[in-house]
Design a protein around this motif. Structure first.
Motif, PDB file in Angstrom:
ATOM      1  N   LEU A  17       0.843  -1.185   0.000  1.00  0.00           N
ATOM      2  CA  LEU A  17       0.000   0.000   0.000  1.00  0.00           C
ATOM      3  C   LEU A  17       0.883   1.241   0.000  1.00  0.00           C
ATOM      4  O   LEU A  17       1.607   1.491   0.953  1.00  0.00           O
ATOM      5  N   CYS A  18       0.861   1.990  -1.093  1.00  0.00           N
ATOM      6  CA  CYS A  18       1.620   3.239  -1.198  1.00  0.00           C
ATOM      7  C   CYS A  18       0.696   4.391  -0.836  1.00  0.00           C
ATOM      8  O   CYS A  18      -0.359   4.547  -1.454  1.00  0.00           O
ATOM      9  N   LEU A  25      -4.539   4.026   6.584  1.00  0.00           N
ATOM     10  CA  LEU A  25      -5.282   3.287   5.566  1.00  0.00           C
ATOM     11  C   LEU A  25      -5.112   1.772   5.664  1.00  0.00           C
ATOM     12  O   LEU A  25      -6.008   1.033   5.276  1.00  0.00           O
ATOM     13  N   ALA A  26      -4.003   1.308   6.192  1.00  0.00           N
ATOM     14  CA  ALA A  26      -3.799  -0.139   6.297  1.00  0.00           C
ATOM     15  C   ALA A  26      -4.895  -0.769   7.153  1.00  0.00           C
ATOM     16  O   ALA A  26      -5.377  -1.858   6.843  1.00  0.00           O
ATOM     17  N   ILE A  37       0.171  -6.737   5.074  1.00  0.00           N
ATOM     18  CA  ILE A  37       0.040  -5.414   4.471  1.00  0.00           C
ATOM     19  C   ILE A  37       1.318  -4.644   4.779  1.00  0.00           C
ATOM     20  O   ILE A  37       1.671  -4.463   5.943  1.00  0.00           O
ATOM     21  N   THR A  38       2.020  -4.231   3.723  1.00  0.00           N
ATOM     22  CA  THR A  38       3.213  -3.410   3.869  1.00  0.00           C
ATOM     23  C   THR A  38       2.868  -2.022   3.356  1.00  0.00           C
ATOM     24  O   THR A  38       2.378  -1.873   2.239  1.00  0.00           O
ATOM     25  N   THR A  39       3.100  -0.999   4.186  1.00  0.00           N
ATOM     26  CA  THR A  39       2.787   0.370   3.802  1.00  0.00           C
ATOM     27  C   THR A  39       4.068   1.107   3.445  1.00  0.00           C
ATOM     28  O   THR A  39       5.043   1.060   4.180  1.00  0.00           O
ATOM     29  N   HIS A  40       4.056   1.763   2.295  1.00  0.00           N
ATOM     30  CA  HIS A  40       5.177   2.593   1.853  1.00  0.00           C
ATOM     31  C   HIS A  40       4.673   4.030   1.798  1.00  0.00           C
ATOM     32  O   HIS A  40       3.783   4.352   1.011  1.00  0.00           O
ATOM     33  N   GLU A  41       5.207   4.892   2.665  1.00  0.00           N
ATOM     34  CA  GLU A  41       4.790   6.285   2.724  1.00  0.00           C
ATOM     35  C   GLU A  41       5.652   7.131   1.791  1.00  0.00           C
ATOM     36  O   GLU A  41       6.869   7.135   1.895  1.00  0.00           O
ATOM     37  N   VAL A  42       5.008   7.835   0.871  1.00  0.00           N
ATOM     38  CA  VAL A  42       5.679   8.716  -0.068  1.00  0.00           C
ATOM     39  C   VAL A  42       5.511  10.144   0.431  1.00  0.00           C
ATOM     40  O   VAL A  42       4.402  10.557   0.765  1.00  0.00           O
TER      41      VAL A  42
END
Length: 54
Positions: A17-18, A25-26, A37-42
């Protein structure tokens, strides 16, 4: 169609999840994801993330 509601099924795999910056949101995706669920914050805004490159 009146009264019709869509109920998504659970996806059995993992989700990358970007997100545009920190978000929770996860937690909202958890009921629909069976795996990790892996979250990548941009470091950007949502609108800027969705723009096409020029």
């Amino acid at each position: 169609m009146v009264g019709w509601r869509f109920t998504p099924s659970v996806f059995g795999g993992d989700l990358l999840l970007c997100t545009a910056g920190p978000s929770g949101l996860a937690d909202q995706w958890r009921p629909y994801i069976g795996g990790h669920i892996t979250t990548h914050e941009v470091a950007t805004t949502h609108h800027r993330m969705m723009r096409t490159r020029h």
